[in-house]
Design a protein around this motif. Structure first.
Motif, PDB file in Angstrom:
ATOM      1  N   HIS A  24       0.853  -1.187   0.000  1.00  0.00           N
ATOM      2  CA  HIS A  24       0.000   0.000   0.000  1.00  0.00           C
ATOM      3  C   HIS A  24       0.886   1.234   0.000  1.00  0.00           C
ATOM      4  CE1 HIS A  24      -3.460   2.540   0.594  1.00  0.00           C
ATOM      5  NE2 HIS A  24      -2.780   3.171   1.532  1.00  0.00           N
ATOM      6  N   SER A  25       0.664   2.116  -0.940  1.00  0.00           N
ATOM      7  CA  SER A  25       1.384   3.380  -1.006  1.00  0.00           C
ATOM      8  C   SER A  25       0.563   4.455  -0.309  1.00  0.00           C
ATOM      9  CB  SER A  25       1.639   3.784  -2.452  1.00  0.00           C
ATOM     10  OG  SER A  25       2.130   5.112  -2.496  1.00  0.00           O
ATOM     11  N   TYR A  26       1.102   4.970   0.784  1.00  0.00           N
ATOM     12  CA  TYR A  26       0.420   6.067   1.481  1.00  0.00           C
ATOM     13  C   TYR A  26       0.585   7.361   0.696  1.00  0.00           C
ATOM     14  CZ  TYR A  26      -0.291   2.910   5.332  1.00  0.00           C
ATOM     15  OH  TYR A  26      -0.703   1.852   6.102  1.00  0.00           O
ATOM     16  N   HIS A  28       0.594   7.617  -2.694  1.00  0.00           N
ATOM     17  CA  HIS A  28      -0.332   7.610  -3.828  1.00  0.00           C
ATOM     18  C   HIS A  28      -1.730   7.121  -3.451  1.00  0.00           C
ATOM     19  CE1 HIS A  28       2.932   8.605  -6.524  1.00  0.00           C
ATOM     20  NE2 HIS A  28       3.655   7.672  -5.930  1.00  0.00           N
ATOM     21  N   LYS A  29      -1.894   6.682  -2.194  1.00  0.00           N
ATOM     22  CA  LYS A  29      -3.188   6.228  -1.674  1.00  0.00           C
ATOM     23  C   LYS A  29      -3.798   5.110  -2.519  1.00  0.00           C
ATOM     24  CE  LYS A  29      -4.049  10.469   0.688  1.00  0.00           C
ATOM     25  NZ  LYS A  29      -4.434  11.808   0.606  1.00  0.00           N
ATOM     26  N   LYS A  30      -2.957   4.117  -2.847  1.00  0.00           N
ATOM     27  CA  LYS A  30      -3.456   2.967  -3.584  1.00  0.00           C
ATOM     28  C   LYS A  30      -2.564   1.766  -3.340  1.00  0.00           C
ATOM     29  CE  LYS A  30      -2.357   2.973  -8.201  1.00  0.00           C
ATOM     30  NZ  LYS A  30      -2.449   3.391  -9.587  1.00  0.00           N
ATOM     31  N   ASP A  31      -3.079   0.594  -3.670  1.00  0.00           N
ATOM     32  CA  ASP A  31      -2.326  -0.645  -3.542  1.00  0.00           C
ATOM     33  C   ASP A  31      -1.649  -0.977  -4.863  1.00  0.00           C
ATOM     34  OD1 ASP A  31      -3.164  -0.943  -0.938  1.00  0.00           O
ATOM     35  OD2 ASP A  31      -4.763  -2.347  -1.411  1.00  0.00           O
ATOM     36  N   TYR A  32      -0.460  -1.539  -4.762  1.00  0.00           N
ATOM     37  CA  TYR A  32       0.285  -2.007  -5.921  1.00  0.00           C
ATOM     38  C   TYR A  32       0.652  -3.468  -5.706  1.00  0.00           C
ATOM     39  CZ  TYR A  32       1.224   2.881  -7.188  1.00  0.00           C
ATOM     40  OH  TYR A  32       1.105   4.196  -7.547  1.00  0.00           O
ATOM     41  N   ASP A  33       0.583  -4.256  -6.751  1.00  0.00           N
ATOM     42  CA  ASP A  33       1.136  -5.595  -6.712  1.00  0.00           C
ATOM     43  C   ASP A  33       2.577  -5.477  -7.181  1.00  0.00           C
ATOM     44  OD1 ASP A  33      -1.179  -6.912  -5.861  1.00  0.00           O
ATOM     45  OD2 ASP A  33      -1.966  -6.941  -7.900  1.00  0.00           O
ATOM     46  N   ILE A  34       3.499  -6.031  -6.404  1.00  0.00           N
ATOM     47  CA  ILE A  34       4.896  -5.997  -6.813  1.00  0.00           C
ATOM     48  C   ILE A  34       5.353  -7.414  -7.148  1.00  0.00           C
ATOM     49  CG2 ILE A  34       5.502  -3.865  -5.620  1.00  0.00           C
ATOM     50  CD1 ILE A  34       6.736  -5.586  -3.400  1.00  0.00           C
ATOM     51  N   VAL A  35       6.279  -7.519  -8.063  1.00  0.00           N
ATOM     52  CA  VAL A  35       6.764  -8.815  -8.518  1.00  0.00           C
ATOM     53  C   VAL A  35       8.285  -8.819  -8.565  1.00  0.00           C
ATOM     54  CG1 VAL A  35       4.713  -9.322  -9.895  1.00  0.00           C
ATOM     55  CG2 VAL A  35       6.634  -8.188 -10.970  1.00  0.00           C
ATOM     56  N   VAL A  47      20.087 -10.716   0.967  1.00  0.00           N
ATOM     57  CA  VAL A  47      19.359  -9.630   0.315  1.00  0.00           C
ATOM     58  C   VAL A  47      19.679  -8.296   0.980  1.00  0.00           C
ATOM     59  CG1 VAL A  47      17.063  -8.752  -0.261  1.00  0.00           C
ATOM     60  CG2 VAL A  47      17.497 -11.208  -0.284  1.00  0.00           C
ATOM     61  N   LEU A  48      19.908  -7.283   0.158  1.00  0.00           N
ATOM     62  CA  LEU A  48      20.041  -5.909   0.611  1.00  0.00           C
ATOM     63  C   LEU A  48      18.883  -5.125   0.009  1.00  0.00           C
ATOM     64  CD1 LEU A  48      21.449  -3.426   1.838  1.00  0.00           C
ATOM     65  CD2 LEU A  48      22.841  -3.316  -0.247  1.00  0.00           C
ATOM     66  N   ILE A  49      18.021  -4.585   0.853  1.00  0.00           N
ATOM     67  CA  ILE A  49      16.905  -3.748   0.402  1.00  0.00           C
ATOM     68  C   ILE A  49      17.370  -2.301   0.483  1.00  0.00           C
ATOM     69  CG2 ILE A  49      14.561  -2.972   0.910  1.00  0.00           C
ATOM     70  CD1 ILE A  49      14.084  -5.771   2.188  1.00  0.00           C
ATOM     71  N   ILE A  50      17.272  -1.586  -0.629  1.00  0.00           N
ATOM     72  CA  ILE A  50      17.662  -0.182  -0.675  1.00  0.00           C
ATOM     73  C   ILE A  50      16.427   0.652  -0.960  1.00  0.00           C
ATOM     74  CG2 ILE A  50      19.091   1.546  -1.835  1.00  0.00           C
ATOM     75  CD1 ILE A  50      21.011  -0.757  -2.572  1.00  0.00           C
ATOM     76  N   ASP A  51      16.221   1.677  -0.142  1.00  0.00           N
ATOM     77  CA  ASP A  51      15.064   2.554  -0.327  1.00  0.00           C
ATOM     78  C   ASP A  51      15.471   3.972   0.052  1.00  0.00           C
ATOM     79  OD1 ASP A  51      12.474   3.289  -0.931  1.00  0.00           O
ATOM     80  OD2 ASP A  51      11.537   1.981   0.554  1.00  0.00           O
ATOM     81  N   ASP A  52      14.683   4.954  -0.405  1.00  0.00           N
ATOM     82  CA  ASP A  52      15.001   6.324  -0.043  1.00  0.00           C
ATOM     83  C   ASP A  52      14.430   6.668   1.334  1.00  0.00           C
ATOM     84  OD1 ASP A  52      12.400   6.255  -0.981  1.00  0.00           O
ATOM     85  OD2 ASP A  52      12.607   7.954  -2.320  1.00  0.00           O
ATOM     86  N   PHE A  53      13.130   6.465   1.537  1.00  0.00           N
ATOM     87  CA  PHE A  53      12.481   6.739   2.813  1.00  0.00           C
ATOM     88  C   PHE A  53      11.954   5.448   3.411  1.00  0.00           C
ATOM     89  CE2 PHE A  53      12.296  10.905   0.981  1.00  0.00           C
ATOM     90  CZ  PHE A  53      12.310  11.769   2.064  1.00  0.00           C
ATOM     91  N   LEU A  54      12.140   5.268   4.686  1.00  0.00           N
ATOM     92  CA  LEU A  54      11.474   4.181   5.380  1.00  0.00           C
ATOM     93  C   LEU A  54      10.505   4.853   6.332  1.00  0.00           C
ATOM     94  CD1 LEU A  54      12.572   0.798   6.007  1.00  0.00           C
ATOM     95  CD2 LEU A  54      11.498   1.868   7.960  1.00  0.00           C
ATOM     96  N   ALA A  55       9.249   4.927   5.919  1.00  0.00           N
ATOM     97  CA  ALA A  55       8.235   5.618   6.714  1.00  0.00           C
ATOM     98  C   ALA A  55       7.469   4.606   7.562  1.00  0.00           C
ATOM     99  CB  ALA A  55       7.308   6.422   5.805  1.00  0.00           C
ATOM    100  N   LYS A  56       6.325   4.158   7.067  1.00  0.00           N
ATOM    101  CA  LYS A  56       5.513   3.196   7.815  1.00  0.00           C
ATOM    102  C   LYS A  56       5.975   1.769   7.619  1.00  0.00           C
ATOM    103  CE  LYS A  56       1.459   6.040   8.092  1.00  0.00           C
ATOM    104  NZ  LYS A  56       0.043   6.052   8.283  1.00  0.00           N
ATOM    105  N   ALA A  59       6.197  -0.832   2.132  1.00  0.00           N
ATOM    106  CA  ALA A  59       6.991  -1.421   1.054  1.00  0.00           C
ATOM    107  C   ALA A  59       7.943  -2.467   1.624  1.00  0.00           C
ATOM    108  CB  ALA A  59       7.766  -0.343   0.303  1.00  0.00           C
ATOM    109  N   LEU A  60       8.539  -2.166   2.763  1.00  0.00           N
ATOM    110  CA  LEU A  60       9.441  -3.113   3.408  1.00  0.00           C
ATOM    111  C   LEU A  60       8.711  -4.406   3.759  1.00  0.00           C
ATOM    112  CD1 LEU A  60      12.193  -3.776   4.706  1.00  0.00           C
ATOM    113  CD2 LEU A  60      11.307  -2.734   6.797  1.00  0.00           C
ATOM    114  N   THR A  61       7.524  -4.298   4.305  1.00  0.00           N
ATOM    115  CA  THR A  61       6.740  -5.484   4.676  1.00  0.00           C
ATOM    116  C   THR A  61       6.459  -6.342   3.444  1.00  0.00           C
ATOM    117  OG1 THR A  61       5.752  -4.326   6.537  1.00  0.00           O
ATOM    118  CG2 THR A  61       4.599  -6.276   5.749  1.00  0.00           C
TER     119      THR A  61
END
Length: 140
Positions: A24-26, A28-35, A47-56, A59-61
């Motif tokens: 869920h993108s807070y 963009h207020k919508k759900d995305y399926d990621i693959v 695995v190394l997860i790289i992201d710009d912001f870690l908010a809620k 995406a990490l979950t």
């Protein structure tokens, strides 16, 4: 070294079966399926997860769900900015993450600090090095 990308749509360069999760993108207020293609993520991988912001941590979950489905081994997180709102701390604490490294651009209160966190204060002169299952920071 493999460099898989979690994509919001299955594109022509994803040839094989995929691991799928919903995020869920807070913003963009919508759900995305990621693959992620199964070709690029397996139980032998760290695995190394790289992201710009870690908010809620939404995406990490979702990424952790993909990684769990693949059975990958050690998981590390790097994010430039640690907002750490909502369930983010709980997800980091209880998930399979070994270490989470953040630039200290947003003051992380003491009550949000957990043993898995590495904060880089003088980030203009610091490098993060990932070598064969080890993550460390060093001052240049």
């Amino acid at each position: 070294m493999k460099l898989p990308f979690a994509k919001k749509t299955k594109t022509i360069n994803i040839y094989s079966d995929t691991y799928n999760a919903t995020v869920h993108s807070y913003t963009h207020k919508k759900d995305y399926d990621i693959v992620v293609s199964k070709e690029f993520l397996s139980k032998e991988d760290n695995v190394l997860i790289i992201d710009d912001f870690l908010a809620k941590g939404s995406a990490l979950t979702a990424l952790l769900m993909l990684i769990e489905k693949a059975g990958a081994r050690d998981v590390y997180v790097y994010a430039s900015h640690a907002v750490l709102s909502g369930p983010a701390i709980e997800n980091l604490q209880n998930g399979p993450i070994k270490k989470a490294t953040f630039l200290n651009t947003i003051n992380v209160p003491e009550e949000k600090m957990i043993d898995k966190f590495i904060l880089i204060d003088n980030w203009g002169r610091t490098r993060v090095v990932f070598e064969s299952k080890v993550c460390y920071t060093s001052r240049m």
